[in-house]
Design an enzyme around this catalytic site. Structure first.
Site, PDB file in Angstrom:
ATOM      1  N   GLU A  72       0.762  -1.296   0.121  1.00 17.00           N
ATOM      2  CA  GLU A  72      -0.052  -0.024   0.018  1.00 17.00           C
ATOM      3  C   GLU A  72       0.793   1.277   0.058  1.00 17.00           C
ATOM      4  OE1 GLU A  72      -2.467  -0.387   3.485  1.00 17.00           O
ATOM      5  OE2 GLU A  72      -3.080  -2.482   3.129  1.00 17.00           O
ATOM      6  N   GLU A  90      -4.191  -6.499   2.917  1.00 20.18           N
ATOM      7  CA  GLU A  90      -3.089  -7.196   3.354  1.00 20.18           C
ATOM      8  C   GLU A  90      -3.097  -8.796   2.938  1.00 20.18           C
ATOM      9  OE1 GLU A  90      -3.297  -3.696   5.712  1.00 20.18           O
ATOM     10  OE2 GLU A  90      -4.841  -5.385   5.551  1.00 20.18           O
ATOM     11  N   HIS A 113      -2.018  -0.020  16.552  1.00 18.61           N
ATOM     12  CA  HIS A 113      -1.095   0.249  15.857  1.00 18.61           C
ATOM     13  C   HIS A 113       0.602   0.234  16.231  1.00 18.61           C
ATOM     14  CE1 HIS A 113      -4.562   2.155  13.765  1.00 18.61           C
ATOM     15  NE2 HIS A 113      -3.959   2.261  12.566  1.00 18.61           N
TER      16      HIS A 113
END
Length: 331
Positions: free
Chosen positions: A30, A62, A131
């Site tokens: 990406e 993904e 994250h």
């Protein structure tokens, strides 16, 4: 000859040289193409230089990224698939664990899968619970995968180059907070470091700190602090978690007779548990103290900087663990 560059620049240079040297190499993920050049700029300039058929922007999937990379590897390519943030790698876990890792075995050795999955840990940047995780222990449990976590610029370049041209699937874990760290990198084209070789980043005689990735920087800081207390620390950077350089670790701990294992993955069931068990088993009777483990708390990672710092280990936490180990059994 060497150049002083950052970890980010070292990774870019490795990819650049690999793309230039072998037409089978391709990069996909990406936003890896220009103008973005990756969320952290690691792939910047590569699509401009090599074209969209060698550096491919993909949809936000993904599973599709890794699945396409595995297919390309089976077709004779050397794909480097980027999973932008490590927390998202679970979406592609089936492809990695049940396909890439098993193909050589299930084909009787006739079908290697030379795919490199690059991914990055955003811990320490206030990125929040979804994250910021260091999930390398997941992949250590999967036979057939190699797991690599560099720290310095030289290691980043040398280890990534080895992964790209390795016949087996490699999970290459980067640490965003270290991207700006600078250091010397051999200028030779194609510079590579063999997988499975730990590196002694600092020699010492009183205690060994075994770590990797971001932990190397904190361990070296702790070592300087401990030197002021008269404690001589050896720092062993694992660099590769699978294959694990057990002989190098044992040689260091056999010399110092004390060990602290530190990492940013959770302490509970983390890589340090395997290391501590191995050291204790192999050096039983030679150790002067139990092996200490330092790792992240078993909790979701907060976004607030003060709370995040309380979850992760630190140089001071490593130093305190070393002090406890050195003082064990003393009156």
């Amino acid at each position: 000859m060497s150049d002083t560059i950052s970890v980010r620049e070292a990774l870019n240079r490795s990819l650049d040289e690999a793309l230039a040297s072998d037409p089978r190499v391709l990069v996909l993920g990406e936003d890896v193409a220009d103008p973005a050049g990756g969320v952290s700029g690691v792939t910047k300039g590569l699509s401009t230089k090599y074209g969209a058929d060698r550096v491919l922007d993909t949809p936000i999937s993904e599973a599709a990224i890794v699945g396409a990379a595995i297919g390309a590897a089976l077709d004779g390519m050397l794909p480097v698939a980027e999973i932008m943030i490590m927390d998202f790698i679970g979406i592609a876990l089936d492809q990695i664990a049940n396909h890439a890792a098993k193909l050589r075995f299930m084909s009787g050795g006739r079908t290697p899968c030379p795919v490199t999955v690059r991914t990055a840990v955003f811990g320490g940047l206030g990125s929040g619970a979804t994250h910021s995780q260091s999930l390398e222990a997941w992949f250590m449990h999967i036979p057939g995968l190699k797991v690599v976590v560099p720290s310095t610029p030289a290691d980043a370049k040398g280890l990534l180059t080895s992964c790209i041209f390795d016949p087996d699937p490699c999970v290459f874990v980067e640490t965003v907070i270290t991207y700006g760290a600078r250091g010397p990198v051999p200028a030779e084209t194609g510079y590579a470091i063999p997988l499975g070789q730990a590196d002694v980043k600092r020699e010492g005689g009183d205690i060994t700190i075994v770590t990797y990735g971001r932990g190397v920087f904190d361990a070296l800081t702790a070592a300087e602090e401990l030197a002021g207390d008269g404690i001589d620390v050896e720092v062993v950077d694992l660099r590769t978690l699978v294959p694990l350089d057990v002989p190098r670790v044992l040689a260091s701990v056999r010399k110092t007779r004390r060990a602290v294992v530190a990492h940013y993955a959770t302490r509970f069931a983390g890589p340090g548990a395997e290391l501590a068990a191995t050291i204790s088993q192999e050096l039983f009777g030679e150790l002067a103290a139990p092996v200490e483990r330092v790792g992240a708390r078993f909790a979701p990672i907060p976004a607030a900087s003060v709370l995040e710092a309380a979850v992760f280990p630190s140089a001071s936490a490593i130093a305190e663990a070393a002090r406890r180990t050195v003082s064990f059994g003393r009156a």
